[in-house]
Design an enzyme around this catalytic site. Structure first.
Site, PDB file in Angstrom:
ATOM      1  CD  GLU A 166      40.061  31.107  55.992  1.00  0.00           C
ATOM      2  OE1 GLU A 166      40.686  30.844  57.041  1.00  0.00           O
ATOM      3  OE2 GLU A 166      39.419  32.157  55.825  1.00  0.00           O
ATOM      4  CG  HIS A 172      35.459  28.133  54.225  1.00  0.00           C
ATOM      5  ND1 HIS A 172      34.516  28.561  55.141  1.00  0.00           N
ATOM      6  CD2 HIS A 172      35.968  29.268  53.670  1.00  0.00           C
ATOM      7  CE1 HIS A 172      34.471  29.889  55.133  1.00  0.00           C
ATOM      8  NE2 HIS A 172      35.330  30.342  54.239  1.00  0.00           N
ATOM      9  CG  HIS A 182      31.944  32.511  51.444  1.00  0.00           C
ATOM     10  ND1 HIS A 182      32.644  33.530  50.853  1.00  0.00           N
ATOM     11  CD2 HIS A 182      32.789  31.973  52.365  1.00  0.00           C
ATOM     12  CE1 HIS A 182      33.858  33.618  51.392  1.00  0.00           C
ATOM     13  NE2 HIS A 182      33.971  32.667  52.304  1.00  0.00           N
ATOM     14  CD  GLU A 222      15.294  12.235  56.001  1.00  0.00           C
ATOM     15  OE1 GLU A 222      16.342  12.054  55.384  1.00  0.00           O
ATOM     16  OE2 GLU A 222      14.525  11.307  56.331  1.00  0.00           O
ATOM     17  CG  HIS A 237      33.705  34.072  56.746  1.00  0.00           C
ATOM     18  ND1 HIS A 237      34.983  34.518  56.954  1.00  0.00           N
ATOM     19  CD2 HIS A 237      33.777  33.287  55.631  1.00  0.00           C
ATOM     20  CE1 HIS A 237      35.788  34.054  56.017  1.00  0.00           C
ATOM     21  NE2 HIS A 237      35.079  33.291  55.198  1.00  0.00           N
TER      22      HIS A 237
HETATM   23  P1  13P Z   1      41.107  31.746  49.651  1.00  0.00           P
HETATM   24  O1  13P Z   1      40.899  32.258  48.241  1.00  0.00           O
HETATM   25  O2  13P Z   1      42.467  32.140  50.179  1.00  0.00           O
HETATM   26  O3  13P Z   1      40.844  30.268  49.733  1.00  0.00           O
HETATM   27  O4  13P Z   1      40.073  32.492  50.604  1.00  0.00           O
HETATM   28  C1  13P Z   1      38.712  32.414  50.376  1.00  0.00           C
HETATM   29  C2  13P Z   1      37.917  32.450  51.620  1.00  0.00           C
HETATM   30  O5  13P Z   1      36.776  32.039  51.622  1.00  0.00           O
HETATM   31  C3  13P Z   1      38.542  32.964  52.875  1.00  0.00           C
HETATM   32  O6  13P Z   1      37.760  32.672  53.986  1.00  0.00           O
HETATM   33 ZN    ZN Z   2      35.629  32.311  53.472  1.00  0.00          ZN
END
Ligand code: 13P
Ligand code: ZN
Length: 280
Positions: A116, A140, A142, A170, A211
């Site tokens: 990413e 980023h 999940h 809040e 995602h």
């Molecule tokens: P990477 O292991 O390449 O960082 O990818 C993980 C991920 O969350 C892709 O969206």
């Molecule tokens: Zn991801």
């Protein structure tokens, strides 16, 4: 001082471990990047390798030319970062064109920066410009409940922002600008990066449907805190929706306006629309 002992590296490692313990980083899920300060680079200059190969970023970020970033490696697991930072993280430098990067430290056993990287760097470019260089962190994750919501709510910024704001008093104070939403796209490339970076002009956080989420901020604390706050709001909403499909009571637009006044935040009116809801 050793690279690993530097404050910014320690803060980065702690954030990886904290995110893993929240359950946001199954397998290699998620990635983190930090735009390193010039004085932090000076302190570790003797440990950087300036002779490595240059690789294409897959995006163009001319405003980040000659900048250094600490990033997680592609395919690396957040749970392993604290055990072995040198094999799971990298310090990269952007070249003078903003099109290529070079690994100057880390990924000792081989590997590449996160897949990413285009999204991280394009978000950094936008935030560097619109915060006068203040923002340094792009994260980023999940986040389970936010992902679940992307199967239930319409994929638009107004609905997501309003529903998340309603979940905790809040919330509008922590993210008064709201959150952006990106409909499902193939991850890992320049297209999703451009779409996300575009949203980052208005927001500090963007949700990727089915995602996860991107959060940006000045420090590790503020960026982690933003991710945590939004994910917690999503968790409350999932719990509410699991019990009944409507809310008996909630925070109403007039109450948000009151809150904005008292807490000195500006809440855009487009999030305070009237809802037509059937109450039982
Ligand atoms: P990477 O292991 O390449 O960082 O990818 C993980 C991920 O969350 C892709 O969206
Ligand atoms: Zn991801």
């Amino acid at each position: 001082m050793n690279v690993i002992d530097q404050n910014f590296v320690q803060g980065f490692i702690r954030m990886c471990s904290d995110g893993y313990r929240q359950g946001w980083h199954e397998r290699n899920g998620g990635n983190l990047s930090y735009r390193i300060r010039p004085e932090e680079i000076t302190d570790i200059q003797d440990q950087l390798n300036e002779h490595g190969v240059w690789f294409p970023i897959g995006a163009e970020v001319p405003s980040l030319k000659d900048e250094f970033f600490l990033v997680t490696g592609s395919g690396k697991y957040f749970r392993n970062v604290e055990l072995d930072p040198e094999n799971n993280l990298a310090i990269i430098k952007i070249d003078e064109t903003g099109k290529n990067y070079q690994i100057q430290w880390g990924l000792a056993g081989g590997g590449k920066p996160t897949s990413e990287l285009p999204s991280h760097l394009m978000n950094h470019a936008v935030k560097k410009a619109c915060t006068k260089g203040l923002y340094r962190v792009v994260y980023h994750a999940h986040t389970t409940n936010v992902i679940a919501l992307t199967f239930i709510l319409p994929l638009n910024d107004e609905v997501f922002t309003r529903e998340l704001w309603e979940m905790a008093t809040e919330c509008p104070v922590v993210f008064p600008d709201g959150v952006g939403v990106v409909s499902w796209m193939v991850p890992g490339g320049a297209k999703i990066a451009a779409k996300t970076a575009d949203l980052m002009r208005n927001y500090d956080a963007a949700i990727w449907a089915h995602h996860g989420m991107f959060a940006t901020g000045e420090t590790f604390d503020s960026t982690f805190g933003l991710m945590h706050t939004i994910e917690k709001a999503a968790e409350i909403l999932i719990k509410v929706l699991s019990v009944r499909s409507d809310k008996r009571q909630t925070i109403e637009p007039g109450q948000f306006r009151q809150l904005a006044k008292e807490f000195h935040v500006e809440l855009p009116e487009r999030f305070l629309f009237d809802k037509v809801e059937c109450k039982s």
